[in-house]
Design a protein around this motif. Structure first.
Motif, PDB file in Angstrom:
ATOM      1  N   SER A  68       0.832  -1.078  -0.043  1.00 48.34           N
ATOM      2  CA  SER A  68       0.344   0.314  -0.078  1.00 48.34           C
ATOM      3  C   SER A  68       0.786   1.010   0.077  1.00 48.34           C
ATOM      4  CB  SER A  68      -1.187   0.096   0.930  1.00 48.34           C
ATOM      5  OG  SER A  68      -1.325   1.134   1.625  1.00 48.34           O
ATOM      6  N   ARG A  69       0.935   2.378  -0.989  1.00 48.05           N
ATOM      7  CA  ARG A  69       1.823   3.197  -0.894  1.00 48.05           C
ATOM      8  C   ARG A  69       0.940   4.614   0.018  1.00 48.05           C
ATOM      9  NH1 ARG A  69       3.480   7.232  -4.771  1.00 48.05           N
ATOM     10  NH2 ARG A  69       2.643   6.300  -6.438  1.00 48.05           N
ATOM     11  N   GLU A  70      -0.210   4.548   0.456  1.00 46.73           N
ATOM     12  CA  GLU A  70      -0.922   5.324   1.398  1.00 46.73           C
ATOM     13  C   GLU A  70      -0.344   4.574   3.171  1.00 46.73           C
ATOM     14  OE1 GLU A  70      -4.965   6.651   3.483  1.00 46.73           O
ATOM     15  OE2 GLU A  70      -4.440   5.849   1.882  1.00 46.73           O
ATOM     16  N   ARG A  71       0.089   3.870   3.155  1.00 47.95           N
ATOM     17  CA  ARG A  71       0.413   3.474   4.553  1.00 47.95           C
ATOM     18  C   ARG A  71       2.142   3.454   4.036  1.00 47.95           C
ATOM     19  NH1 ARG A  71      -2.765  -2.042   6.028  1.00 47.95           N
ATOM     20  NH2 ARG A  71      -1.627  -1.986   7.994  1.00 47.95           N
ATOM     21  N   GLY A  72       2.492   2.303   3.742  1.00 52.17           N
ATOM     22  CA  GLY A  72       3.557   3.257   3.396  1.00 52.17           C
ATOM     23  C   GLY A  72       4.363   4.178   3.727  1.00 52.17           C
ATOM     24  N   GLU A  73       3.961   5.021   2.873  1.00 48.59           N
ATOM     25  CA  GLU A  73       4.938   6.081   2.434  1.00 48.59           C
ATOM     26  C   GLU A  73       4.149   6.948   4.332  1.00 48.59           C
ATOM     27  OE1 GLU A  73       2.342   8.559  -0.861  1.00 48.59           O
ATOM     28  OE2 GLU A  73       3.973   7.851  -1.864  1.00 48.59           O
ATOM     29  N   ALA A  74       3.038   7.099   5.144  1.00 48.37           N
ATOM     30  CA  ALA A  74       2.382   7.214   6.263  1.00 48.37           C
ATOM     31  C   ALA A  74       3.371   6.455   7.027  1.00 48.37           C
ATOM     32  CB  ALA A  74       1.529   6.794   6.952  1.00 48.37           C
ATOM     33  N   ALA A  75       3.980   5.335   7.384  1.00 49.83           N
ATOM     34  CA  ALA A  75       4.962   4.733   7.857  1.00 49.83           C
ATOM     35  C   ALA A  75       6.410   5.106   7.499  1.00 49.83           C
ATOM     36  CB  ALA A  75       4.739   3.245   7.623  1.00 49.83           C
ATOM     37  N   ALA A  76       6.894   4.825   6.827  1.00 45.15           N
ATOM     38  CA  ALA A  76       8.184   6.154   6.243  1.00 45.15           C
ATOM     39  C   ALA A  76       8.010   7.710   7.192  1.00 45.15           C
ATOM     40  CB  ALA A  76       8.549   6.275   4.778  1.00 45.15           C
ATOM     41  N   PHE A  77       6.847   8.177   6.722  1.00 47.99           N
ATOM     42  CA  PHE A  77       7.622   9.297   7.409  1.00 47.99           C
ATOM     43  C   PHE A  77       7.344   9.210   9.079  1.00 47.99           C
ATOM     44  CE2 PHE A  77       4.805  12.832   9.774  1.00 47.99           C
ATOM     45  CZ  PHE A  77       5.702  14.125   9.245  1.00 47.99           C
ATOM     46  N   ASP A  78       6.086   8.527   9.236  1.00 45.81           N
ATOM     47  CA  ASP A  78       6.470   8.445  10.886  1.00 45.81           C
ATOM     48  C   ASP A  78       7.782   7.930  11.253  1.00 45.81           C
ATOM     49  OD1 ASP A  78       3.570   8.238  11.001  1.00 45.81           O
ATOM     50  OD2 ASP A  78       3.579   6.333  11.123  1.00 45.81           O
ATOM     51  N   LEU A  79       8.484   7.022  10.772  1.00 46.28           N
ATOM     52  CA  LEU A  79       9.822   6.711  11.613  1.00 46.28           C
ATOM     53  C   LEU A  79      10.370   7.387  11.218  1.00 46.28           C
ATOM     54  CD1 LEU A  79       9.908   3.219   9.547  1.00 46.28           C
ATOM     55  CD2 LEU A  79       9.183   3.433  12.173  1.00 46.28           C
ATOM     56  N   ARG A  80      10.493   8.500  10.211  1.00 46.76           N
ATOM     57  CA  ARG A  80      11.231   9.218   9.648  1.00 46.76           C
ATOM     58  C   ARG A  80      11.873  10.357  11.292  1.00 46.76           C
ATOM     59  NH1 ARG A  80      10.294   9.186   4.590  1.00 46.76           N
ATOM     60  NH2 ARG A  80       8.381  10.821   4.539  1.00 46.76           N
ATOM     61  N   GLN A  81      10.533  10.668  11.133  1.00 52.13           N
ATOM     62  CA  GLN A  81      10.044  11.302  12.991  1.00 52.13           C
ATOM     63  C   GLN A  81      10.093  10.739  13.678  1.00 52.13           C
ATOM     64  OE1 GLN A  81       9.365  14.785  10.678  1.00 52.13           O
ATOM     65  NE2 GLN A  81       8.378  14.675  12.565  1.00 52.13           N
ATOM     66  N   GLU A  82      10.488   9.656  13.911  1.00 47.97           N
ATOM     67  CA  GLU A  82      10.568   9.268  15.923  1.00 47.97           C
ATOM     68  C   GLU A  82      12.034   9.352  15.445  1.00 47.97           C
ATOM     69  OE1 GLU A  82       8.695   5.443  18.045  1.00 47.97           O
ATOM     70  OE2 GLU A  82       8.110   6.130  16.624  1.00 47.97           O
ATOM     71  N   SER A  83      12.486   8.695  14.629  1.00 51.06           N
ATOM     72  CA  SER A  83      13.654   7.832  14.871  1.00 51.06           C
ATOM     73  C   SER A  83      14.906   8.711  14.482  1.00 51.06           C
ATOM     74  CB  SER A  83      14.743   6.698  13.448  1.00 51.06           C
ATOM     75  OG  SER A  83      14.171   7.359  12.374  1.00 51.06           O
ATOM     76  N   GLY A  84      14.312   9.512  13.846  1.00 50.67           N
ATOM     77  CA  GLY A  84      15.899  11.363  13.383  1.00 50.67           C
ATOM     78  C   GLY A  84      16.648  10.911  12.352  1.00 50.67           C
ATOM     79  N   ASN A  85      16.249  10.003  11.420  1.00 50.14           N
ATOM     80  CA  ASN A  85      16.995   9.687  10.664  1.00 50.14           C
ATOM     81  C   ASN A  85      16.064   9.724   9.305  1.00 50.14           C
ATOM     82  OD1 ASN A  85      18.253   7.977   8.433  1.00 50.14           O
ATOM     83  ND2 ASN A  85      18.489   6.329   9.176  1.00 50.14           N
ATOM     84  N   ASN A  86      16.405  10.292   8.376  1.00 52.26           N
ATOM     85  CA  ASN A  86      15.725  10.978   7.409  1.00 52.26           C
ATOM     86  C   ASN A  86      16.129  10.135   5.845  1.00 52.26           C
ATOM     87  OD1 ASN A  86      14.892  13.239   8.122  1.00 52.26           O
ATOM     88  ND2 ASN A  86      16.123  14.186   7.898  1.00 52.26           N
ATOM     89  N   GLU A  87      17.543   8.841   5.867  1.00 51.20           N
ATOM     90  CA  GLU A  87      16.774   7.864   5.153  1.00 51.20           C
ATOM     91  C   GLU A  87      16.128   6.435   5.187  1.00 51.20           C
ATOM     92  OE1 GLU A  87      20.298   7.693   2.504  1.00 51.20           O
ATOM     93  OE2 GLU A  87      19.153   9.845   3.382  1.00 51.20           O
ATOM     94  N   VAL A  88      14.979   6.648   5.445  1.00 47.05           N
ATOM     95  CA  VAL A  88      13.864   6.259   5.228  1.00 47.05           C
ATOM     96  C   VAL A  88      12.939   5.855   4.546  1.00 47.05           C
ATOM     97  CG1 VAL A  88      11.637   4.943   7.075  1.00 47.05           C
ATOM     98  CG2 VAL A  88      13.926   5.844   8.786  1.00 47.05           C
ATOM     99  N   ILE A  89      12.469   5.547   3.841  1.00 47.89           N
ATOM    100  CA  ILE A  89      12.041   5.410   2.396  1.00 47.89           C
ATOM    101  C   ILE A  89      10.909   4.382   1.312  1.00 47.89           C
ATOM    102  CG2 ILE A  89      13.677   6.739   0.771  1.00 47.89           C
ATOM    103  CD1 ILE A  89      14.586   4.656  -0.336  1.00 47.89           C
TER     104      ILE A  89
END
Length: 271
Positions: A69-90
């Motif tokens: 799912s593009r919608e759920r995948g992109e939302a998860a990537a955004f969450d993980l970038r925010q929570e981890s402080g790592n922008n290399e999550v795609i």
């Protein structure tokens, strides 16, 4: 009264042992920093997969969330970038039920990424909501607290895949079966080489990686190396989607540069 208190104490002690050894699970150790390394986690938009990807991102890895799912995948990537402080999550689109999608994902990955260090195939775990959904409505409120107490949380369920991916010195155990961060022996049926060969032949046929009709005399032959090129033409790959911070490389298509580490991990229920 004393007997009742003793019984309650024993039950509480037993639950504490079960919880900390089977439900909560010890935190993963292994390699501390993953900077400069690339990881792919399938099914990483929720549950164990998402928690696994979060821990890899916290350690500095470039993490590719391979989700349908593009919608759920992109939302998860955004969450993980925010929570981890790592922008290399795609996010990259991948539907494992479609070989065309798998081929498109592989083509897109090889064209944009120079390396693959960690690959975690996260199977869909049975969580408490899925478990409760199949019960009669009147029984759900009764069993919901029990499911919360017994079924493993996503963070605990992620520990064994993380252990297999990060623990140094376990390379000789590649291909073995792991549960709770330990090697476990499998049943005799799971060690049946002839059954494994038959399964391999059927899998090749269904995946279009080999001739449809194999002679019976091939039953005793060793399975063909899955990395060997197929003699059959494969369907043209469809376009796939990459979302998030990207890199552009004159990527080599040499699959020998991709690190492989195959360790089977026991599926664990999550709440």
């Amino acid at each position: 009264m004393e007997t009742l208190l003793l019984g309650a104490g024993l039950l509480l002690g037993a639950y504490v042992l079960v919880y900390y050894n089977l439900v909560k699970a010890p935190p993963c150790g292994g390699i501390g920093s993953l900077r400069g390394r690339t990881a792919v986690v399938t099914g990483a938009n929720s549950g164990i997969g998402k928690m696994t990807a979060l821990e890899l991102a916290r350690r500095g890895a470039r993490v590719v969330l391979a989700c349908r799912s593009r919608e759920r995948g992109e939302a998860a990537a955004f969450d993980l970038r925010q929570e981890s402080g790592n922008n290399e999550v795609i996010f990259m689109a991948l539907d494992l039920a479609s070989l065309t999608s798998v081929q498109a994902f592989a083509t897109a990955f090889l064209s944009s990424e120079p390396r693959l260090d960690i690959l975690i195939h996260n199977a869909g775990p049975v969580n408490s909501e899925l478990f409760l959904r199949h019960l009669p409505g009147w029984l759900r409120p009764i069993l919901r607290p029990l499911a919360w107490l017994v079924l493993r949380a996503p963070q605990g369920g992620a520990q064994t895949p993380l252990y297999c991916a990060l623990q140094e010195g376990i390379e000789p155990l590649s291909g073995r079966y792991f549960a709770n961060c330990h090697v476990e022996e499998v049943s005799a049926a799971a060690r049946d080489d002839q059954a494994a060969h038959r399964l391999w032949k059927v899998t090749k046929k269904l995946a279009g990686l080999g001739p449809e009709d194999d002679p019976d005399t091939d039953d005793e032959q060793e399975p063909r190396d899955p990395r060997a090129p197929s003699s059959l033409s494969a369907p043209s790959p469809e376009k796939t989607t990459i979302s998030g911070p990207s890199r552009s490389y004159q990527g080599s298509q040499d699959l020998s540069k991709v690190t492989q580490r195959r360790i089977h991990v026991k599926d664990e229920p999550t709440p």
